[in-house]
Motif scaffolding. Structure first.
Motif, PDB file in Angstrom:
ATOM      1  N   LEU A  56       0.830  -1.199   0.000  1.00  0.00           N
ATOM      2  CA  LEU A  56       0.000   0.000   0.000  1.00  0.00           C
ATOM      3  C   LEU A  56       0.865   1.250   0.000  1.00  0.00           C
ATOM      4  CD1 LEU A  56      -2.809   1.260   0.113  1.00  0.00           C
ATOM      5  CD2 LEU A  56      -2.708   1.036   2.612  1.00  0.00           C
ATOM      6  N   ASN A  57       1.923   1.235   0.776  1.00  0.00           N
ATOM      7  CA  ASN A  57       2.827   2.374   0.849  1.00  0.00           C
ATOM      8  C   ASN A  57       3.464   2.673  -0.511  1.00  0.00           C
ATOM      9  OD1 ASN A  57       4.081   4.385   2.582  1.00  0.00           O
ATOM     10  ND2 ASN A  57       5.977   3.280   2.191  1.00  0.00           N
ATOM     11  N   GLN A  58       3.835   1.639  -1.240  1.00  0.00           N
ATOM     12  CA  GLN A  58       4.436   1.825  -2.565  1.00  0.00           C
ATOM     13  C   GLN A  58       3.449   2.434  -3.552  1.00  0.00           C
ATOM     14  OE1 GLN A  58       6.139  -1.915  -3.764  1.00  0.00           O
ATOM     15  NE2 GLN A  58       7.746  -1.811  -2.226  1.00  0.00           N
ATOM     16  N   LYS A  59       2.176   2.117  -3.405  1.00  0.00           N
ATOM     17  CA  LYS A  59       1.159   2.663  -4.300  1.00  0.00           C
ATOM     18  C   LYS A  59       0.805   4.111  -3.961  1.00  0.00           C
ATOM     19  CE  LYS A  59      -0.947  -1.716  -5.492  1.00  0.00           C
ATOM     20  NZ  LYS A  59      -2.174  -2.510  -5.517  1.00  0.00           N
ATOM     21  N   ALA A  60       1.127   4.534  -2.753  1.00  0.00           N
ATOM     22  CA  ALA A  60       0.813   5.895  -2.299  1.00  0.00           C
ATOM     23  C   ALA A  60       1.949   6.829  -2.711  1.00  0.00           C
ATOM     24  CB  ALA A  60       0.618   5.905  -0.788  1.00  0.00           C
ATOM     25  N   ALA A  61       2.055   7.065  -4.018  1.00  0.00           N
ATOM     26  CA  ALA A  61       3.211   7.762  -4.570  1.00  0.00           C
ATOM     27  C   ALA A  61       3.094   9.288  -4.575  1.00  0.00           C
ATOM     28  CB  ALA A  61       3.460   7.261  -6.001  1.00  0.00           C
ATOM     29  N   THR A  62       1.906   9.814  -4.393  1.00  0.00           N
ATOM     30  CA  THR A  62       1.742  11.268  -4.413  1.00  0.00           C
ATOM     31  C   THR A  62       1.007  11.727  -3.154  1.00  0.00           C
ATOM     32  OG1 THR A  62      -0.431  11.292  -5.498  1.00  0.00           O
ATOM     33  CG2 THR A  62       1.520  11.222  -6.949  1.00  0.00           C
ATOM     34  N   THR A  63       1.101  13.009  -2.862  1.00  0.00           N
ATOM     35  CA  THR A  63       0.400  13.573  -1.706  1.00  0.00           C
ATOM     36  C   THR A  63      -1.101  13.351  -1.832  1.00  0.00           C
ATOM     37  OG1 THR A  63       2.127  15.217  -1.355  1.00  0.00           O
ATOM     38  CG2 THR A  63      -0.035  15.702  -0.416  1.00  0.00           C
ATOM     39  N   GLU A  64      -1.640  13.552  -3.010  1.00  0.00           N
ATOM     40  CA  GLU A  64      -3.083  13.386  -3.216  1.00  0.00           C
ATOM     41  C   GLU A  64      -3.518  11.956  -2.923  1.00  0.00           C
ATOM     42  OE1 GLU A  64      -6.566  13.977  -6.585  1.00  0.00           O
ATOM     43  OE2 GLU A  64      -4.475  14.226  -7.170  1.00  0.00           O
ATOM     44  N   ILE A  65      -2.771  10.975  -3.419  1.00  0.00           N
ATOM     45  CA  ILE A  65      -3.108   9.574  -3.172  1.00  0.00           C
ATOM     46  C   ILE A  65      -3.012   9.273  -1.676  1.00  0.00           C
ATOM     47  CG2 ILE A  65      -2.441   7.171  -3.564  1.00  0.00           C
ATOM     48  CD1 ILE A  65      -1.418   8.059  -6.338  1.00  0.00           C
ATOM     49  N   ARG A  66      -1.933   9.733  -1.029  1.00  0.00           N
ATOM     50  CA  ARG A  66      -1.759   9.484   0.404  1.00  0.00           C
ATOM     51  C   ARG A  66      -2.896  10.092   1.216  1.00  0.00           C
ATOM     52  NH1 ARG A  66       3.637  10.084  -1.286  1.00  0.00           N
ATOM     53  NH2 ARG A  66       3.667  12.317  -0.864  1.00  0.00           N
ATOM     54  N   ARG A  67      -3.323  11.295   0.872  1.00  0.00           N
ATOM     55  CA  ARG A  67      -4.430  11.930   1.602  1.00  0.00           C
ATOM     56  C   ARG A  67      -5.742  11.201   1.353  1.00  0.00           C
ATOM     57  NH1 ARG A  67      -2.889  18.393   1.152  1.00  0.00           N
ATOM     58  NH2 ARG A  67      -1.082  18.211   2.543  1.00  0.00           N
ATOM     59  N   ASN A  68      -5.967  10.752   0.130  1.00  0.00           N
ATOM     60  CA  ASN A  68      -7.185  10.006  -0.174  1.00  0.00           C
ATOM     61  C   ASN A  68      -7.202   8.672   0.578  1.00  0.00           C
ATOM     62  OD1 ASN A  68      -8.246  11.974  -1.844  1.00  0.00           O
ATOM     63  ND2 ASN A  68      -7.378  11.088  -3.697  1.00  0.00           N
ATOM     64  N   ILE A  69      -6.067   7.992   0.623  1.00  0.00           N
ATOM     65  CA  ILE A  69      -5.987   6.741   1.375  1.00  0.00           C
ATOM     66  C   ILE A  69      -6.223   7.018   2.856  1.00  0.00           C
ATOM     67  CG2 ILE A  69      -4.449   4.894   2.139  1.00  0.00           C
ATOM     68  CD1 ILE A  69      -3.196   4.959  -0.685  1.00  0.00           C
ATOM     69  N   CYS A  70      -5.646   8.091   3.358  1.00  0.00           N
ATOM     70  CA  CYS A  70      -5.842   8.475   4.754  1.00  0.00           C
ATOM     71  C   CYS A  70      -7.327   8.680   5.045  1.00  0.00           C
ATOM     72  CB  CYS A  70      -5.055   9.752   5.053  1.00  0.00           C
ATOM     73  SG  CYS A  70      -5.287  10.398   6.712  1.00  0.00           S
ATOM     74  N   ASN A  71      -8.016   9.377   4.160  1.00  0.00           N
ATOM     75  CA  ASN A  71      -9.449   9.630   4.346  1.00  0.00           C
ATOM     76  C   ASN A  71     -10.269   8.351   4.267  1.00  0.00           C
ATOM     77  OD1 ASN A  71      -9.697  12.474   4.865  1.00  0.00           O
ATOM     78  ND2 ASN A  71      -9.007  12.809   2.763  1.00  0.00           N
ATOM     79  N   CYS A  72      -9.734   7.333   3.646  1.00  0.00           N
ATOM     80  CA  CYS A  72     -10.377   6.018   3.613  1.00  0.00           C
ATOM     81  C   CYS A  72     -10.092   5.264   4.910  1.00  0.00           C
ATOM     82  CB  CYS A  72      -9.840   5.236   2.410  1.00  0.00           C
ATOM     83  SG  CYS A  72     -10.243   3.480   2.424  1.00  0.00           S
ATOM     84  N   LEU A  73      -8.835   5.289   5.350  1.00  0.00           N
ATOM     85  CA  LEU A  73      -8.428   4.501   6.507  1.00  0.00           C
ATOM     86  C   LEU A  73      -8.898   5.080   7.841  1.00  0.00           C
ATOM     87  CD1 LEU A  73      -4.754   3.566   5.554  1.00  0.00           C
ATOM     88  CD2 LEU A  73      -6.824   2.215   5.229  1.00  0.00           C
ATOM     89  N   LYS A  74      -8.987   6.396   7.924  1.00  0.00           N
ATOM     90  CA  LYS A  74      -9.320   7.039   9.203  1.00  0.00           C
ATOM     91  C   LYS A  74     -10.655   6.569   9.779  1.00  0.00           C
ATOM     92  CE  LYS A  74      -9.647  11.478  11.510  1.00  0.00           C
ATOM     93  NZ  LYS A  74      -9.413  12.914  11.417  1.00  0.00           N
ATOM     94  N   PRO A  75     -11.744   6.607   9.015  1.00  0.00           N
ATOM     95  CA  PRO A  75     -13.006   6.123   9.602  1.00  0.00           C
ATOM     96  C   PRO A  75     -12.980   4.624   9.908  1.00  0.00           C
ATOM     97  CG  PRO A  75     -13.341   6.815   7.316  1.00  0.00           C
ATOM     98  CD  PRO A  75     -11.931   7.149   7.681  1.00  0.00           C
ATOM     99  N   ALA A  76     -12.247   3.861   9.101  1.00  0.00           N
ATOM    100  CA  ALA A  76     -12.140   2.422   9.360  1.00  0.00           C
ATOM    101  C   ALA A  76     -11.378   2.176  10.655  1.00  0.00           C
ATOM    102  CB  ALA A  76     -11.449   1.730   8.195  1.00  0.00           C
ATOM    103  N   ALA A  77     -10.358   2.980  10.911  1.00  0.00           N
ATOM    104  CA  ALA A  77      -9.581   2.830  12.143  1.00  0.00           C
ATOM    105  C   ALA A  77     -10.463   3.064  13.356  1.00  0.00           C
ATOM    106  CB  ALA A  77      -8.400   3.799  12.138  1.00  0.00           C
ATOM    107  N   SER A  78     -11.317   4.065  13.278  1.00  0.00           N
ATOM    108  CA  SER A  78     -12.248   4.330  14.386  1.00  0.00           C
ATOM    109  C   SER A  78     -13.265   3.208  14.522  1.00  0.00           C
ATOM    110  CB  SER A  78     -12.978   5.651  14.166  1.00  0.00           C
ATOM    111  OG  SER A  78     -12.094   6.729  14.247  1.00  0.00           O
ATOM    112  N   ARG A  79     -13.788   2.765  13.402  1.00  0.00           N
ATOM    113  CA  ARG A  79     -14.822   1.728  13.397  1.00  0.00           C
ATOM    114  C   ARG A  79     -14.315   0.414  13.972  1.00  0.00           C
ATOM    115  NH1 ARG A  79     -17.712   1.086   7.895  1.00  0.00           N
ATOM    116  NH2 ARG A  79     -18.332   3.140   8.576  1.00  0.00           N
ATOM    117  N   PHE A  80     -13.062   0.076  13.686  1.00  0.00           N
ATOM    118  CA  PHE A  80     -12.512  -1.207  14.108  1.00  0.00           C
ATOM    119  C   PHE A  80     -11.661  -1.120  15.370  1.00  0.00           C
ATOM    120  CE2 PHE A  80     -13.472  -1.944   9.609  1.00  0.00           C
ATOM    121  CZ  PHE A  80     -14.322  -3.021   9.755  1.00  0.00           C
ATOM    122  N   GLY A  81     -11.671   0.033  16.038  1.00  0.00           N
ATOM    123  CA  GLY A  81     -10.998   0.160  17.323  1.00  0.00           C
ATOM    124  C   GLY A  81      -9.490   0.064  17.262  1.00  0.00           C
TER     125      GLY A  81
END
Length: 112
Positions: A56-81
């Motif tokens: 996943l880190n290798q695919k996150a090659a630009t700031t935009e991609i990293r921020r979009n992935i972050c916005n995907c992972l953040k709610p999941a992190a809260s949801r799954f504790g």
């Protein structure tokens, strides 16, 4: 239990495309990390967790991609504790420079 979590991830998360990575793909990459990240697993992440995080880190090659992935992972992190301390340990324990955090308290706009 893994099958149940996988089903929850696929059916409850937005399947939007994040450039070359869908939100579901990003979540599935980190699925093997879930017991470690929740603090219910061993003190070190399994090798398939580190492989998924590295991929996943290798695919996150630009700031935009990293921020979009972050916005995907953040709610999941809260949801799954996800435990914030464990999420901060993941890069070091997997020997990678993880550019996207699976931390429920991260400000995704600050991701470089």
């Amino acid at each position: 239990m893994v099958v149940m979590l996988l089903g929850m991830l696929v059916t409850t998360m937005d399947a939007t495309q994040i450039d070359d990575v869908s939100c579901s793909e990003a979540l599935l990459s980190l699925l093997p990390c879930l017991p470690f990240l929740q603090g219910s697993g061993p003190d070190t992440p399994p090798s398939n967790c580190c492989a998924g995080a590295n991929n996943l880190n290798q695919k996150a090659a630009t700031t935009e991609i990293r921020r979009n992935i972050c916005n995907c992972l953040k709610p999941a992190a809260s949801r799954f504790g996800v435990n914030s301390d464990r999420s901060k340990q993941l890069p070091q324990l997997c020997n990678i420079s993880l550019s996207v955090s699976f931390d429920p308290s991260i400000d995704c706009n600050s991701v470089p």
